[in-house]
Design a protein around this motif. Structure first.
Motif, PDB file in Angstrom:
ATOM      1  N   ASP A  35       8.503  19.082   0.868  1.00 16.62           N
ATOM      2  CA  ASP A  35       7.962  18.242   1.938  1.00 16.62           C
ATOM      3  C   ASP A  35       7.042  19.011   2.881  1.00 16.62           C
ATOM      4  OD1 ASP A  35       9.535  15.651   1.422  1.00 16.62           O
ATOM      5  OD2 ASP A  35      11.111  17.184   1.477  1.00 16.62           O
ATOM      6  N   LEU A  36       6.061  19.690   2.274  1.00 13.05           N
ATOM      7  CA  LEU A  36       5.057  20.377   3.087  1.00 13.05           C
ATOM      8  C   LEU A  36       4.192  19.354   3.832  1.00 13.05           C
ATOM      9  CD1 LEU A  36       6.029  22.487   0.984  1.00 13.05           C
ATOM     10  CD2 LEU A  36       3.673  23.285   0.823  1.00 13.05           C
ATOM     11  N   HIS A  37       3.865  18.257   3.184  1.00 18.15           N
ATOM     12  CA  HIS A  37       3.047  17.181   3.767  1.00 18.15           C
ATOM     13  C   HIS A  37       1.743  17.716   4.357  1.00 18.15           C
ATOM     14  CE1 HIS A  37       5.678  13.669   3.303  1.00 18.15           C
ATOM     15  NE2 HIS A  37       6.691  14.525   3.433  1.00 18.15           N
ATOM     16  N   LEU A  38       1.034  18.474   3.546  1.00 13.57           N
ATOM     17  CA  LEU A  38      -0.263  18.974   3.988  1.00 13.57           C
ATOM     18  C   LEU A  38      -1.176  17.803   4.330  1.00 13.57           C
ATOM     19  CD1 LEU A  38      -0.842  21.767   1.320  1.00 13.57           C
ATOM     20  CD2 LEU A  38      -0.209  22.075   3.716  1.00 13.57           C
ATOM     21  N   ALA A  81      -7.347  14.551   4.092  1.00 15.86           N
ATOM     22  CA  ALA A  81      -6.672  14.977   5.320  1.00 15.86           C
ATOM     23  C   ALA A  81      -6.368  16.473   5.333  1.00 15.86           C
ATOM     24  CB  ALA A  81      -5.368  14.193   5.488  1.00 15.86           C
ATOM     25  N   VAL A  82      -6.442  17.127   4.172  1.00 15.45           N
ATOM     26  CA  VAL A  82      -6.148  18.559   4.103  1.00 15.45           C
ATOM     27  C   VAL A  82      -7.339  19.323   4.673  1.00 15.45           C
ATOM     28  CG1 VAL A  82      -5.531  20.488   2.609  1.00 15.45           C
ATOM     29  CG2 VAL A  82      -4.731  18.175   2.059  1.00 15.45           C
ATOM     30  N   GLU A  83      -7.110  19.990   5.778  1.00 15.64           N
ATOM     31  CA  GLU A  83      -8.187  20.716   6.455  1.00 15.64           C
ATOM     32  C   GLU A  83      -8.301  22.131   5.886  1.00 15.64           C
ATOM     33  OE1 GLU A  83      -9.868  21.073  10.992  1.00 15.64           O
ATOM     34  OE2 GLU A  83      -7.710  21.171  10.687  1.00 15.64           O
ATOM     35  N   ASP A  84      -9.486  22.486   5.432  1.00 14.30           N
ATOM     36  CA  ASP A  84      -9.774  23.808   4.885  1.00 14.30           C
ATOM     37  C   ASP A  84      -8.833  24.163   3.731  1.00 14.30           C
ATOM     38  OD1 ASP A  84     -10.941  26.223   4.499  1.00 14.30           O
ATOM     39  OD2 ASP A  84     -10.325  27.113   6.411  1.00 14.30           O
TER      40      ASP A  84
END
Length: 397
Positions: A162-165, A202-205
């Protein structure tokens, strides 16, 4: 669509909150009785309440990211505002109308005091929740598998999930997670699903995050399975939209894992170094690309040498008895977040056989982690973000 069905409830909750806050402020400042004094407070709450909807319709970019974060924080704060206000209202009804103490409890002075207590509780819970969600703890477990492994008496496994990057979780949280993992001097690292938070954009960089995850040190490598959020789908207030199209991971998610040196097990297993089996199951509800129905526990272990230890990654802690009967020794899961925020950490116990922590089914050990990230409200109250270290001892019966 749960998000659409809950919209009227959400609007009523915000209206109820506004009315109660207005009453408390008027008790302290009588000049706020006129409508013109409430124009700005009403506009601020309307903005906060609508932030998650505004973000949903904004194009991808900095503005959307900011609005998403505001909305996620607001959802958490709103939860505790409502809990505090509803609790006080119920006490007021009980003490002031059911019991014969109305002259003491239903007064302007008591209204002021109750409002101040509520404000303090809400402030403490919200600030602590935001801070606590960013602290990754280490939770240890010790299990014994009654099997012999040549040349290995014990093994250390680190379980994360459940990292939910995405909008809530980025490189800083991942760096902390990697640091915690590397402190353990581990043999095997496994990620039990929900690596992403539905939206690849939604994943930034992502390149930096992938480089951070490549820094994980593990003797046998890093393996993962996908969870119910590892698909490309729009999210509103933490809820996804069920469309007729098949739910699948974005190909960029798969490529990200490869770049991060994480081996994805998609309803498949590996015999690691000839010593033990590791099997990664697709999600129970959203198995993903190329899989209509995932393999049963018996099908998983049918061609395995059951004299060797069998470890299974399964995002949701389901089919525990069937897995135990099929010969699985260690079943590692996530998904539940341990309820994430109070009172979720209490209600979650009624929904799962093992909502979080350790459970033994026959000779199988099941461990469910509360996860390293957050979903929806960007806070944790009553639960911790964590990685789990599992010290596995092998012995001959």
């Amino acid at each position: 669509m749960i998000a659409i069905l809950l919209a009227p409830v959400y609007l009523l909750a915000n209206y109820y909150l506004l009315r109660r806050v207005m009453g408390w402020v008027k008790a302290w400042f009588p000049f706020f009785r006129t409508a013109r004094h409430w124009a700005l407070p009403v506009a601020v709450q309307a903005f906060l309440a609508c932030s998650i909807v505004i973000a949903f319709f904004l194009p991808e970019g900095r503005a959307r990211r900011v609005m998403k974060l505001i909305g996620n924080y607001w959802l958490g704060v709103l939860l505790y505002v409502l809990l505090a206000v509803i609790t006080v209202d119920l006490l007021r009804l009980l003490l002031g109308y059911v019991l014969p103490f109305k002259h003491i409890f239903v007064t302007t002075q008591m209204h002021r005091i109750a409002g101040c207590v509520c404000a303090l509780v809400i402030l403490i819970a919200s600030i602590w929740g935001v801070v606590n969600a960013r602290i990754i703890h280490v939770t240890p477990y010790d299990v014994t598998v009654d099997k012999t492994v040549e040349g290995m008496d014990e093994m250390k496994v680190v379980l994360v999930a459940d990292l939910h990057l995405g909008y809530n979780i980025g490189e800083k949280q991942m760096q902390q997670m990697v640091d915690r993992i590397n402190e353990q001097d581990t043999d095997l690292v496994v990620i039990a699903g929900d690596i992403f938070d539905n939206e690849w954009e939604a994943v930034e960089d992502p390149e930096t995050i992938a480089a951070t995850l490549r820094g994980i040190r593990s003797k046998y490598g890093v393996y993962a399975c996908y969870g119910n959020h590892d698909i490309e789908e729009k999210v509103l207030a933490g809820f996804t939209f069920r469309q007729s199209a098949k739910k699948e991971s974005d190909p960029r998610m798969d490529a990200f894992l490869k770049e991060a040196n994480i081996t994805l097990l998609h309803d498949e297993g590996r015999l690691i170094d000839g010593k033990f089996y590791l099997y990664g199951r697709p999600d129970a509800h959203r198995p993903g690309r190329g899989i209509e129905v995932r393999k049963t526990p018996d099908e998983i272990t049918a061609e395995m040498d059951k004299s060797k230890p069998i470890i299974v990654l399964d995002h949701q802690p389901k089919e525990l008895r069937a897995l135990a009967d099929a010969g699985v020794d260690l079943d590692l899961c996530g998904h539940t977040h341990d309820g994430q925020t109070f009172p979720g950490n209490i209600t979650i116990k009624f929904l799962w056989g093992n909502p979080c922590g350790y459970l033994q089914k026959g000779s199988m050990h099941n461990i469910v982690t509360s996860g390293s990230g957050v979903w929806g409200p960007a806070m944790r109250v009553g639960t911790n973000s964590e990685i789990c270290t599992i010290n596995v001892t092998f012995q001959n019966s």
